[in-house]
Enzyme design. Structure first.
Site, mmCIF file in Angstrom:
data_model
loop_
_atom_site.group_PDB
_atom_site.id
_atom_site.type_symbol
_atom_site.label_atom_id
_atom_site.label_comp_id
_atom_site.label_asym_id
_atom_site.label_seq_id
_atom_site.Cartn_x
_atom_site.Cartn_y
_atom_site.Cartn_z
ATOM 1 N N ASP A 64 0.868 -1.158 0.000
ATOM 2 C CA ASP A 64 0.000 0.000 0.000
ATOM 3 C C ASP A 64 0.917 1.223 0.000
ATOM 4 O O ASP A 64 2.120 1.101 0.287
ATOM 5 C CB ASP A 64 -0.898 -0.029 1.234
ATOM 6 C CG ASP A 64 -1.818 1.168 1.322
ATOM 7 O OD1 ASP A 64 -2.292 1.636 0.276
ATOM 8 O OD2 ASP A 64 -2.051 1.647 2.446
ATOM 9 N N CYS A 65 0.407 2.387 -0.290
ATOM 10 C CA CYS A 65 1.236 3.597 -0.309
ATOM 11 C C CYS A 65 1.087 4.420 0.969
ATOM 12 O O CYS A 65 2.012 4.535 1.762
ATOM 13 C CB CYS A 65 0.898 4.450 -1.530
ATOM 14 S SG CYS A 65 1.950 5.914 -1.718
ATOM 15 N N ASP A 66 -0.097 4.970 1.181
ATOM 16 C CA ASP A 66 -0.321 5.871 2.312
ATOM 17 C C ASP A 66 -0.232 5.111 3.637
ATOM 18 O O ASP A 66 -0.968 4.147 3.857
ATOM 19 C CB ASP A 66 -1.686 6.543 2.180
ATOM 20 C CG ASP A 66 -1.764 7.422 0.939
ATOM 21 O OD1 ASP A 66 -1.033 8.413 0.883
ATOM 22 O OD2 ASP A 66 -2.540 7.096 0.025
ATOM 23 N N ASP A 125 -1.717 -1.015 6.123
ATOM 24 C CA ASP A 125 -1.852 -0.352 7.423
ATOM 25 C C ASP A 125 -3.297 -0.183 7.847
ATOM 26 O O ASP A 125 -3.562 0.183 8.988
ATOM 27 C CB ASP A 125 -1.201 1.030 7.381
ATOM 28 C CG ASP A 125 -1.969 1.989 6.467
ATOM 29 O OD1 ASP A 125 -2.205 1.616 5.291
ATOM 30 O OD2 ASP A 125 -2.336 3.079 6.924
#
Length: 228
Positions: free
Chosen positions: A14-16, A170
């Protein structure tokens, strides 16, 4: 807790909140945007309802549950403000560069954010060249997280069977999406938004393969079974 020995063919980040420490910034701007539209919401509720979800999912929730329909102008104003904040304040997750340097398997990014936001986030933090062109957005699929569509799309494009993929997430929605896709998933709790006991307990109840809060440890977690 015991860490299962996992030898993935692909790591999907994932990025954020996983690659970049963006969630506190994004929630702050979202709360400002909602306040401008007449809806007051505290950070805890905003995280609970919107963390890890696409803009389409967020606007649908706001319309259906709060009867707040953000105008195109409001969304554009919020996006412009967010990008300004990212340019000034966004940092990479501590340890992520070391982790990427040490990974011996292919990796990509699959994020609920729009493509331009993903690329801006990775560019500002010096990570873009490590992922380009293997960047996948929820805008590329019919349903965003917690549906499995995005992770399945990333696996297909990377030519790796879902069962051989490991997702680093997350958010509860992201963990649910990874499990629905039939993938292994590690829940990362080292972002600036993830320190609360309620958030960690929500993730734990979703039964990820492992939970960890130091990104630099990731390569070691894949090479052998260990104790955390």
């Amino acid at each position: 807790m015991d860490v299962k020995a996992i030898d993935p063919g692909l790591v999907i980040f994932d990025c954020d909140g996983v690659l970049v420490d963006s969630e506190p910034l994004a929630i702050r701007v979202l709360m400002e945007t909602l306040a401008d539209a007449g809806l007051t919401m505290d950070a805890e509720e905003a995280y609970e309802r919107f963390l890890g979800r696409s803009l389409a999912s967020i606007t649908a929730i706001l319309s259906e549950e709060f009867q707040v329909d953000l105008t195109h102008a409001a969304l554009e104003k919020g996006r412009a403000r967010l990008y300004e904040v990212f340019q000034a304040e966004l940092k990479p997750i501590p340890g992520i560069i070391d982790a990427l340097d040490r990974l011996s398997v292919p990796f990509c990014v699959a994020s609920s954010s729009q493509p331009e936001r993903i690329r801006l986030s990775l560019s500002v933090t010096g990570l873009l060249d490590r992922f380009e062109p293997d960047i996948f957005s929820a805008t590329m699929v019919r349903k965003g997280k917690p549906a499995p569509d995005l992770f399945l799309h990333a696996a297909e494009r990377m030519k790796v069977p879902p069962a051989e993929c490991l997702v680093i997430e997350d958010s509860p929605a992201g963990v649910q999406a990874a499990k629905a896709a039939g993938m292994h998933v590690f829940a990362f709790t080292g972002g600036g938004h993830a320190g609360g006991q309620s958030h960690r307990e929500t993730l734990r109840l979703l039964a990820p393969d492992h939970m960890f809060d130091e990104m630099a440890r990731l390569p070691d977690m894949l090479s052998s079974s260990s104790t955390a």
